[in-house]
Design a protein around this motif. Structure first.
Motif, PDB file in Angstrom:
ATOM      1  N   ALA A  33       0.920  -1.458  -0.097  1.00 13.21           N
ATOM      2  CA  ALA A  33      -0.188  -0.047   0.000  1.00 13.21           C
ATOM      3  C   ALA A  33       1.044   1.173  -0.015  1.00 13.21           C
ATOM      4  N   THR A  44      -3.819   2.269  -3.532  1.00  7.45           N
ATOM      5  CA  THR A  44      -3.115   2.376  -2.306  1.00  7.45           C
ATOM      6  C   THR A  44      -4.215   2.198  -1.108  1.00  7.45           C
ATOM      7  N   TRP A  45      -5.426   2.709  -1.372  1.00 10.40           N
ATOM      8  CA  TRP A  45      -6.357   2.774  -0.408  1.00 10.40           C
ATOM      9  C   TRP A  45      -7.189   1.243  -0.229  1.00 10.40           C
ATOM     10  N   GLN A  48      -4.493  -0.600   2.079  1.00  8.17           N
ATOM     11  CA  GLN A  48      -4.632   0.085   3.236  1.00  8.17           C
ATOM     12  C   GLN A  48      -5.525  -0.621   3.882  1.00  8.17           C
ATOM     13  N   PHE A  49      -7.031  -0.606   3.374  1.00  8.58           N
ATOM     14  CA  PHE A  49      -8.128  -1.239   3.797  1.00  8.58           C
ATOM     15  C   PHE A  49      -7.982  -2.550   4.397  1.00  8.58           C
ATOM     16  N   ALA A  78      -9.120   5.057   5.088  1.00  7.05           N
ATOM     17  CA  ALA A  78      -8.848   4.285   3.608  1.00  7.05           C
ATOM     18  C   ALA A  78     -10.145   4.618   2.837  1.00  7.05           C
ATOM     19  N   TRP A  82      -9.958   6.874  -0.596  1.00 10.58           N
ATOM     20  CA  TRP A  82     -10.438   6.554  -1.765  1.00 10.58           C
ATOM     21  C   TRP A  82     -11.139   7.605  -2.528  1.00 10.58           C
ATOM     22  N   MET A 149      -2.206   9.645   7.440  1.00 11.35           N
ATOM     23  CA  MET A 149      -3.261   9.122   6.582  1.00 11.35           C
ATOM     24  C   MET A 149      -4.050  10.045   5.923  1.00 11.35           C
TER      25      MET A 149
END
Length: 221
Positions: A33, A44-45, A48-49, A78, A82, A149
């Protein structure tokens, strides 16, 4: 055996450090991520989730409530990130995510919010010892990750500086909590953070130079 039990089972042991599956898988996905974030990829989101969901189990096994809370925040941010990047891609002509330095006002709000948040969460963990066995470092990482973040979602280069400050405390805390793989990944994070910081910095300068050139041409025409 349930999925959670399997995730918190030992994957392997190296030099007396026991690595559990959730710690290894969650942090590997988190590493991917971060690399996607450096490339300014919207994927990336989701990464990360997924990392946050898996790492909830890892931190629960280490009895780090701050870590659990941090991952729950990662999951929530995340989803918000997004949405922010989808909007940013629609607004940009080339479909890329624009990055920039924060304004001094944004930096002040970020620092004040991080400091006050760390004090509040640290006080809570201290007042309720069951929430964390190491309250202040746990609170620092909890709030610092949220700040990083939020910066990333807004396309701020300060995102990388925030991650550097989280790493300084995150590495020793992970090893002392029995999450060896987390500690090792934090070290790799450091290298990616420095690389990503340089890339975003150069992109921001190029964008600023292009805007100044366009303004100059407009003034001369």
């Amino acid at each position: 055996m349930s999925a959670v039990q399997w995730l918190n089972g030992e994957a392997f042991s190296v030099l007396g450090q026991h690595v559990i599956w959730s710690d290894m898988i969650g942090n590997t996905v988190g590493l991917v991520a971060l690399a996607l974030g450096w490339r300014r990829s919207i994927w990336t989101w989701p990464a990360q989730f997924l990392s946050g969901v898996i790492l909830v189990a890892a931190y629960a096994s280490a009895h780090l409530s701050g870590g659990i809370g941090k991952q729950l925040l990662v999951i929530g941010v995340a989803l918000w990130g997004w949405r922010q990047w989808q909007r940013g891609r629609r607004d940009a002509q080339d479909g890329s995510i624009a990055v920039r330095f924060a304004t001094w006002r944004e930096r002040g709000l970020l620092l004040a919010g991080t400091a006050l948040g760390t004090l509040a969460v640290g006080a809570l963990f201290t007042a309720v010892p069951e929430l964390s066995w190491n309250p202040w470092p746990d609170a620092y990482i909890f709030v610092g990750t949220l700040a990083a973040m939020v910066c990333q979602a807004r396309g701020l280069i300060e995102f990388w500086f925030a991650w550097l400050l989280v790493d300084v405390v995150g590495v020793p805390l992970a090893f002392s909590s029995g999450l060896a793989f987390s500690g090792l990944v934090y070290v790799v994070y450091l290298a990616l953070v420095l690389w990503g910081m340089r890339d975003w910095w150069l992109r921001s300068r190029a964008r600023t130079d292009a805007a100044e050139q366009t303004a100059l041409e407009g003034a001369l025409s």
